[in-house]
Design a protein around this motif. Sequence first.
Motif, mmCIF file in Angstrom:
data_model
loop_
_atom_site.group_PDB
_atom_site.id
_atom_site.type_symbol
_atom_site.label_atom_id
_atom_site.label_comp_id
_atom_site.label_asym_id
_atom_site.label_seq_id
_atom_site.Cartn_x
_atom_site.Cartn_y
_atom_site.Cartn_z
ATOM 1 N N GLU A 1 63.832 35.350 149.363
ATOM 2 C CA GLU A 1 64.201 35.184 150.766
ATOM 3 C C GLU A 1 63.191 35.908 151.645
ATOM 4 N N LEU A 2 62.549 35.149 152.512
ATOM 5 C CA LEU A 2 61.496 35.709 153.356
ATOM 6 C C LEU A 2 61.936 35.658 154.813
ATOM 7 N N ASP A 3 62.026 36.836 155.437
ATOM 8 C CA ASP A 3 62.476 36.925 156.821
ATOM 9 C C ASP A 3 61.318 37.336 157.724
ATOM 10 N N LEU A 4 60.832 36.396 158.510
ATOM 11 C CA LEU A 4 59.723 36.656 159.436
ATOM 12 C C LEU A 4 60.179 36.403 160.867
ATOM 13 N N GLN A 5 61.328 36.937 161.195
ATOM 14 C CA GLN A 5 61.907 36.761 162.523
ATOM 15 C C GLN A 5 61.144 37.569 163.562
ATOM 16 N N ASP A 6 60.877 36.944 164.707
ATOM 17 C CA ASP A 6 60.351 37.643 165.872
ATOM 18 C C ASP A 6 59.061 38.405 165.570
ATOM 19 N N LYS A 7 58.080 37.718 164.982
ATOM 20 C CA LYS A 7 56.809 38.361 164.610
ATOM 21 C C LYS A 7 55.620 37.800 165.383
ATOM 22 N N VAL B 1 55.247 39.710 153.597
ATOM 23 C CA VAL B 1 54.893 38.682 152.611
ATOM 24 C C VAL B 1 54.490 39.328 151.285
ATOM 25 N N GLU B 2 53.663 40.390 151.359
ATOM 26 C CA GLU B 2 53.225 41.075 150.135
ATOM 27 C C GLU B 2 54.408 41.678 149.385
ATOM 28 N N GLU B 3 55.312 42.306 150.135
ATOM 29 C CA GLU B 3 56.483 42.922 149.490
ATOM 30 C C GLU B 3 57.353 41.866 148.816
ATOM 31 N N ALA B 4 57.523 40.724 149.486
ATOM 32 C CA ALA B 4 58.320 39.636 148.905
ATOM 33 C C ALA B 4 57.653 39.120 147.633
ATOM 34 N N ARG B 5 56.320 39.009 147.688
ATOM 35 C CA ARG B 5 55.584 38.504 146.526
ATOM 36 C C ARG B 5 55.681 39.498 145.370
ATOM 37 N N ASP B 6 55.491 40.776 145.678
ATOM 38 C CA ASP B 6 55.520 41.803 144.633
ATOM 39 C C ASP B 6 56.893 41.929 143.976
ATOM 40 N N SER B 7 57.937 41.807 144.782
ATOM 41 C CA SER B 7 59.290 41.996 144.247
ATOM 42 C C SER B 7 59.895 40.691 143.740
#
Length: 116
Positions: free
Chosen positions: A35-41, A25-31
Amino acid sequence: GLFLWVGSILEKFQEKMSKSVRKVVEEARDSGNPELDLQDKQITSLEEVSGLLSMEYITRLSLPHNRLTRVPPAIANLINLEILNLFNNIIEELPTSISSLNKLRILNVGQFLLTH
């Protein structure tokens, strides 16, 4: 002893999992990645993913193979969402607010394990 030991391993595993979720989530926010992929977490609730429901700019949210039991009405905050993938979760119902997502094109809710 064994039960406690297994419990503490499980806690550490869940901590590690939630860190990786936080990191994604942080990396997606920073960049500014839409597209946010949170599969199998092992996610059980969208509220536990810090800041997720305020990421208005995301267009694709992938949450397949998690342990979600519900989708909060605040999903409607994600006004730019075009693709929502909830495949293979244990969701019992979807909030009516999901219908206010005007840009939503694909909603994948296949393989719900509906409980009665």
